[in-house]
Motif scaffolding. Structure first.
Motif, mmCIF file in Angstrom:
data_model
loop_
_atom_site.group_PDB
_atom_site.id
_atom_site.type_symbol
_atom_site.label_atom_id
_atom_site.label_comp_id
_atom_site.label_asym_id
_atom_site.label_seq_id
_atom_site.Cartn_x
_atom_site.Cartn_y
_atom_site.Cartn_z
ATOM 1 N N ASP A 120 32.529 19.804 29.535
ATOM 2 C CA ASP A 120 32.727 18.630 30.384
ATOM 3 C C ASP A 120 33.773 17.715 29.761
ATOM 4 N N ALA A 121 34.892 17.549 30.464
ATOM 5 C CA ALA A 121 35.980 16.706 29.955
ATOM 6 C C ALA A 121 36.369 15.680 31.013
ATOM 7 N N ALA A 122 36.855 14.526 30.559
ATOM 8 C CA ALA A 122 37.292 13.465 31.467
ATOM 9 C C ALA A 122 38.615 13.845 32.127
ATOM 10 N N LEU A 123 38.872 13.241 33.278
ATOM 11 C CA LEU A 123 40.081 13.545 34.033
ATOM 12 C C LEU A 123 41.347 13.331 33.208
ATOM 13 N N ASP A 124 41.448 12.206 32.512
ATOM 14 C CA ASP A 124 42.663 11.932 31.726
ATOM 15 C C ASP A 124 42.869 12.985 30.641
ATOM 16 N N THR A 125 41.772 13.456 30.044
ATOM 17 C CA THR A 125 41.856 14.511 29.028
ATOM 18 C C THR A 125 42.374 15.799 29.652
ATOM 19 N N LEU A 126 41.814 16.157 30.802
ATOM 20 C CA LEU A 126 42.249 17.370 31.494
ATOM 21 C C LEU A 126 43.734 17.286 31.852
ATOM 22 N N TRP A 127 44.143 16.134 32.394
ATOM 23 C CA TRP A 127 45.527 15.974 32.823
ATOM 24 C C TRP A 127 46.488 16.108 31.643
ATOM 25 N N GLU A 128 46.145 15.505 30.509
ATOM 26 C CA GLU A 128 46.999 15.610 29.325
ATOM 27 C C GLU A 128 47.167 17.063 28.893
ATOM 28 N N ARG A 129 46.118 17.859 29.076
ATOM 29 C CA ARG A 129 46.162 19.249 28.623
ATOM 30 C C ARG A 129 46.885 20.182 29.592
ATOM 31 N N VAL A 130 46.942 19.842 30.874
ATOM 32 C CA VAL A 130 47.512 20.788 31.853
ATOM 33 C C VAL A 130 48.830 20.332 32.468
ATOM 34 N N ARG A 131 49.215 19.078 32.279
ATOM 35 C CA ARG A 131 50.337 18.553 33.064
ATOM 36 C C ARG A 131 51.678 19.188 32.736
ATOM 37 N N ALA A 141 51.305 20.964 43.917
ATOM 38 C CA ALA A 141 51.137 20.003 45.008
ATOM 39 C C ALA A 141 52.037 18.812 44.730
ATOM 40 N N PRO A 142 52.344 18.003 45.763
ATOM 41 C CA PRO A 142 53.196 16.819 45.550
ATOM 42 C C PRO A 142 52.608 15.853 44.514
ATOM 43 N N ASP A 143 51.279 15.771 44.462
ATOM 44 C CA ASP A 143 50.602 14.882 43.508
ATOM 45 C C ASP A 143 49.613 15.718 42.694
ATOM 46 N N PRO A 144 50.105 16.408 41.656
ATOM 47 C CA PRO A 144 49.218 17.321 40.934
ATOM 48 C C PRO A 144 48.026 16.637 40.264
ATOM 49 N N LYS A 145 48.212 15.421 39.729
ATOM 50 C CA LYS A 145 47.065 14.741 39.115
ATOM 51 C C LYS A 145 46.035 14.364 40.179
ATOM 52 N N GLY A 146 46.510 13.936 41.346
ATOM 53 C CA GLY A 146 45.597 13.643 42.440
ATOM 54 C C GLY A 146 44.840 14.880 42.876
ATOM 55 N N ARG A 147 45.546 16.021 42.907
ATOM 56 C CA ARG A 147 44.892 17.292 43.265
ATOM 57 C C ARG A 147 43.855 17.663 42.220
ATOM 58 N N LEU A 148 44.180 17.452 40.940
ATOM 59 C CA LEU A 148 43.227 17.725 39.863
ATOM 60 C C LEU A 148 41.983 16.865 40.027
ATOM 61 N N ALA A 149 42.176 15.591 40.368
ATOM 62 C CA ALA A 149 41.043 14.674 40.576
ATOM 63 C C ALA A 149 40.175 15.140 41.744
ATOM 64 N N GLU A 150 40.809 15.609 42.820
ATOM 65 C CA GLU A 150 40.057 16.106 43.975
ATOM 66 C C GLU A 150 39.226 17.324 43.597
ATOM 67 N N LEU A 151 39.837 18.253 42.870
ATOM 68 C CA LEU A 151 39.106 19.446 42.433
ATOM 69 C C LEU A 151 37.931 19.070 41.543
ATOM 70 N N MET A 152 38.185 18.130 40.628
ATOM 71 C CA MET A 152 37.130 17.705 39.712
ATOM 72 C C MET A 152 35.965 17.079 40.477
#
Length: 197
Positions: A120-131, A141-152
């Motif tokens: 279990d990881a926080a969104l900001d942690t996930l984004w830093e690792r995959v961006r 997607a046009p907004d990949p971090k937003g898409r990541l948040a939706e998936l999460m």
């Protein structure tokens, strides 16, 4: 689901363990499933298998190519077949793709034949690792971090059905996170036991 408590120390001298069921690491992309899986397998003295790598080898194509050529539904069918086959063998550490645990069929198979651990990881942690990676087809997607948040948001209630949960935090080393996973597994003697001298 049981969450591991407390903070484990850094890795000491390796201890002998006996793994009785396959450990299946689940969670979002970037949660550390592959890295923790490799370290955990080394500590437990069992093979590590990444389901995405197994799918790529079977299809002779990358995950991105499979998504583009055959679509997500085809990929999920292959993923289910690979996970079923791997759960039928001797106990291993199995790292799965982020969407694998979304499938009710996969959750049922894993519960019956293995044990699931949600990293279990926080969104900001996930984004830093995959961006900076361009190998994630679901983030094209046009907004990949937003898409990541939706998936999460969609997947978190399903990950919460895992047998065990361990926080994957940026302040912890790989060994420290692995220590926490082992501590969680040791609460399940049907899964992992420590060998006595």
């Amino acid at each position: 689901m049981q969450r591991a408590a407390g903070q484990a120390g850094t890795a000491a001298r390796p201890r002998p363990y006996r793994l009785h069921r396959t450990v299946v690491l689940v969670g979002m992309m970037g949660s550390g499933k592959s890295a923790v899986g490799r370290t955990l397998a080394g500590r437990l003295g069992v093979p590590h298998i990444d389901s995405d790598v197994a799918i790529e080898e079977a299809a002779n194509a990358t995950i991105a190519e499979i998504f583009a050529r055959d679509g997500e539904a085809f990929f999920r069918d292959r993923e289910r077949a690979v996970i079923s086959r791997l759960l039928s063998g001797p106990p291993v550490v199995l790292s799965t793709g982020g969407g694998a645990f979304v499938s009710a069929e996969n959750r049922r198979m894993i519960s019956e034949r293995g044990v699931s651990i949600w990293l279990d990881a926080a969104l900001d942690t996930l984004w830093e690792r995959v961006r900076h990676k361009d190998t994630r087809p679901l983030l094209k997607a046009p907004d990949p971090k937003g898409r990541l948040a939706e998936l999460m948001e969609a997947r978190t209630p399903l990950y919460a059905e895992a047998d065990l949960s361990v926080a994957s935090e940026p302040g912890y080393s790989l060994d420290q996170t692995t220590d926490r996973v082992i501590a969680a597994l040791l609460t399940r003697p049907d899964v992992l036991t420590e060998e006595t001298a």
